[in-house]
Design a protein around this motif. Structure first.
Motif, PDB file in Angstrom:
ATOM      1  N   ASP A 101      36.417  41.565  31.346  1.00 41.36           N
ATOM      2  CA  ASP A 101      37.261  40.411  31.664  1.00 41.36           C
ATOM      3  C   ASP A 101      36.932  39.747  32.995  1.00 41.36           C
ATOM      4  OD1 ASP A 101      38.704  40.746  29.263  1.00 41.36           O
ATOM      5  OD2 ASP A 101      39.907  42.320  30.197  1.00 41.36           O
ATOM      6  N   CYS A 102      35.718  39.981  33.500  1.00 43.75           N
ATOM      7  CA  CYS A 102      35.252  39.323  34.726  1.00 43.75           C
ATOM      8  C   CYS A 102      33.929  38.637  34.428  1.00 43.75           C
ATOM      9  CB  CYS A 102      35.057  40.331  35.855  1.00 43.75           C
ATOM     10  SG  CYS A 102      36.558  41.055  36.467  1.00 43.75           S
ATOM     11  N   LEU A 112      32.168  34.111  38.015  1.00 43.67           N
ATOM     12  CA  LEU A 112      33.393  34.346  38.791  1.00 43.67           C
ATOM     13  C   LEU A 112      33.214  35.554  39.700  1.00 43.67           C
ATOM     14  CD1 LEU A 112      36.441  33.909  39.393  1.00 43.67           C
ATOM     15  CD2 LEU A 112      36.925  35.370  37.421  1.00 43.67           C
ATOM     16  N   LEU A 113      32.626  36.613  39.170  1.00 46.24           N
ATOM     17  CA  LEU A 113      32.387  37.824  39.954  1.00 46.24           C
ATOM     18  C   LEU A 113      31.515  37.520  41.171  1.00 46.24           C
ATOM     19  CD1 LEU A 113      33.253  40.781  39.639  1.00 46.24           C
ATOM     20  CD2 LEU A 113      31.200  41.184  38.294  1.00 46.24           C
ATOM     21  N   GLY A 145      33.170  39.690  29.907  1.00 46.54           N
ATOM     22  CA  GLY A 145      32.952  40.474  31.112  1.00 46.54           C
ATOM     23  C   GLY A 145      31.520  40.393  31.619  1.00 46.54           C
ATOM     24  N   SER A 146      31.182  41.340  32.511  1.00 44.42           N
ATOM     25  CA  SER A 146      29.879  41.348  33.156  1.00 44.42           C
ATOM     26  C   SER A 146      29.195  42.700  33.032  1.00 44.42           C
ATOM     27  CB  SER A 146      30.024  41.037  34.657  1.00 44.42           C
ATOM     28  OG  SER A 146      30.539  39.755  34.867  1.00 44.42           O
ATOM     29  N   GLN A 173      37.036  43.916  40.503  1.00 41.77           N
ATOM     30  CA  GLN A 173      37.485  43.444  39.187  1.00 41.77           C
ATOM     31  C   GLN A 173      38.902  42.874  39.272  1.00 41.77           C
ATOM     32  OE1 GLN A 173      38.116  46.572  36.274  1.00 41.77           O
ATOM     33  NE2 GLN A 173      37.330  45.267  34.636  1.00 41.77           N
ATOM     34  N   LYS A 174      39.788  43.605  39.954  1.00 39.56           N
ATOM     35  CA  LYS A 174      41.174  43.157  40.115  1.00 39.56           C
ATOM     36  C   LYS A 174      41.232  41.861  40.924  1.00 39.56           C
ATOM     37  CE  LYS A 174      43.968  46.501  41.172  1.00 39.56           C
ATOM     38  NZ  LYS A 174      44.715  47.465  42.017  1.00 39.56           N
ATOM     39  N   CYS A 181      38.990  39.591  41.002  1.00 39.53           N
ATOM     40  CA  CYS A 181      38.559  38.492  40.120  1.00 39.53           C
ATOM     41  C   CYS A 181      39.722  37.956  39.307  1.00 39.53           C
ATOM     42  CB  CYS A 181      37.475  38.976  39.167  1.00 39.53           C
ATOM     43  SG  CYS A 181      35.862  39.081  39.929  1.00 39.53           S
ATOM     44  N   LEU A 182      40.519  38.855  38.766  1.00 38.09           N
ATOM     45  CA  LEU A 182      41.655  38.444  37.946  1.00 38.09           C
ATOM     46  C   LEU A 182      42.663  37.656  38.789  1.00 38.09           C
ATOM     47  CD1 LEU A 182      42.098  41.762  35.927  1.00 38.09           C
ATOM     48  CD2 LEU A 182      40.864  39.698  35.229  1.00 38.09           C
ATOM     49  N   TYR A 220      41.870  36.026  41.544  1.00 38.94           N
ATOM     50  CA  TYR A 220      41.172  34.826  42.019  1.00 38.94           C
ATOM     51  C   TYR A 220      41.435  33.666  41.067  1.00 38.94           C
ATOM     52  CZ  TYR A 220      37.294  32.682  44.730  1.00 38.94           C
ATOM     53  OH  TYR A 220      36.513  31.923  45.569  1.00 38.94           O
ATOM     54  N   CYS A 221      41.495  34.006  39.778  1.00 38.98           N
ATOM     55  CA  CYS A 221      41.786  32.995  38.755  1.00 38.98           C
ATOM     56  C   CYS A 221      43.155  32.363  39.045  1.00 38.98           C
ATOM     57  CB  CYS A 221      41.807  33.600  37.360  1.00 38.98           C
ATOM     58  SG  CYS A 221      40.232  34.290  36.856  1.00 38.98           S
TER      59      CYS A 221
END
Length: 214
Positions: free
Chosen positions: A62-63, A67-68, A168-169, A204-205, A207-208, A210-211
């Motif tokens: 989910d990243c 975005l990452l 995701g990545s 990862q968190k 990134c979420l 950041y959205c």
């Protein structure tokens, strides 16, 4: 190491190749240290320093990679989500962007600080978009060592990202630093086994969140 020496095209290409390589074979020079939370960490003993180099392979669900990469490069945002940052800033010296980073270490150890350069490139390899970020320590007279803080003079990091084909990545990271001073081996092992996966999960968190922020 002078700030004028940035990163070569070959260094970016070499980092890209690592992402598509199979993980190091069992019984080889690189040892599997731990597998946790979808991340595998390998280490290689460096005889010259008596320390280990690390390679990390895994995925962050989910990243998306772009975005990452944006989150990883955003220093101001990192100060919000990385609990170990004491100070983090970017300045221009002789036309080069130089980053100063002070890291909190647990009592009674002294904090460490870094002076380094970094560069991001968004590349295309075999029709696949790949995001590559390289960083390394530099020595600058404008950034002298500070009393009570141990300067990390040997630091290298690569982060390579591509899409996992979903949301995701796929992630590859190389990491080496020589923290200097007398650090107990248990703490170095803990940092590798627990600190690296925790950092990636925090990333990862972040990134979420950041959205939501943007």
């Amino acid at each position: 190491m002078e700030a004028q020496r940035g990163f070569s095209e070959e260094q970016f290409q070499a980092a890209c190749r690592e992402l598509s390589q199979p993980a190091p074979a069992a019984g080889g020079a690189w040892q599997l240290l731990v597998e946790t939370m979808g991340i595998s960490i390998y280490r290689l003993y460096d005889e010259q320093s008596g320390l280990y180099e690390y390679k990390i392979f895994g995925g962050l669900a989910d990243c998306p990679p772009e975005l990452l990469a944006d989150v990883y490069m955003d220093l101001d945002y990192r100060k919000q989500w990385d609990q170990y940052v004491k100070e983090l800033s970017e300045k221009i010296y002789d036309g080069k962007r130089i980053i100063y980073w002070e890291v909190k270490y647990p009592f009674p150890l002294s904090n460490r600080d870094y002076v380094y350069i970094r560069e991001r490139r968004d590349m295309e390899v075999d029709g696949q978009k790949v995001w590559v970020m390289l960083a390394k320590s530099v020595s600058l007279p404008q950034c002298p060592e500070k009393p009570g803080i141990i300067r990390v003079n040997s630091y290298v990091q690569s982060l390579v990202l591509e899409s996992d084909g979903k949301t995701g990545s796929k992630v590859y990271m190389y990491y080496f630093d020589n923290p200097g001073g007398m650090i107990p081996s248990w703490l170095i092992n803990w940092a590798a086994k627990s600190g690296v996966p925790a950092f990636l999960k925090d990333l990862q968190k972040a990134c979420l969140n950041y959205c939501k922020k943007t």
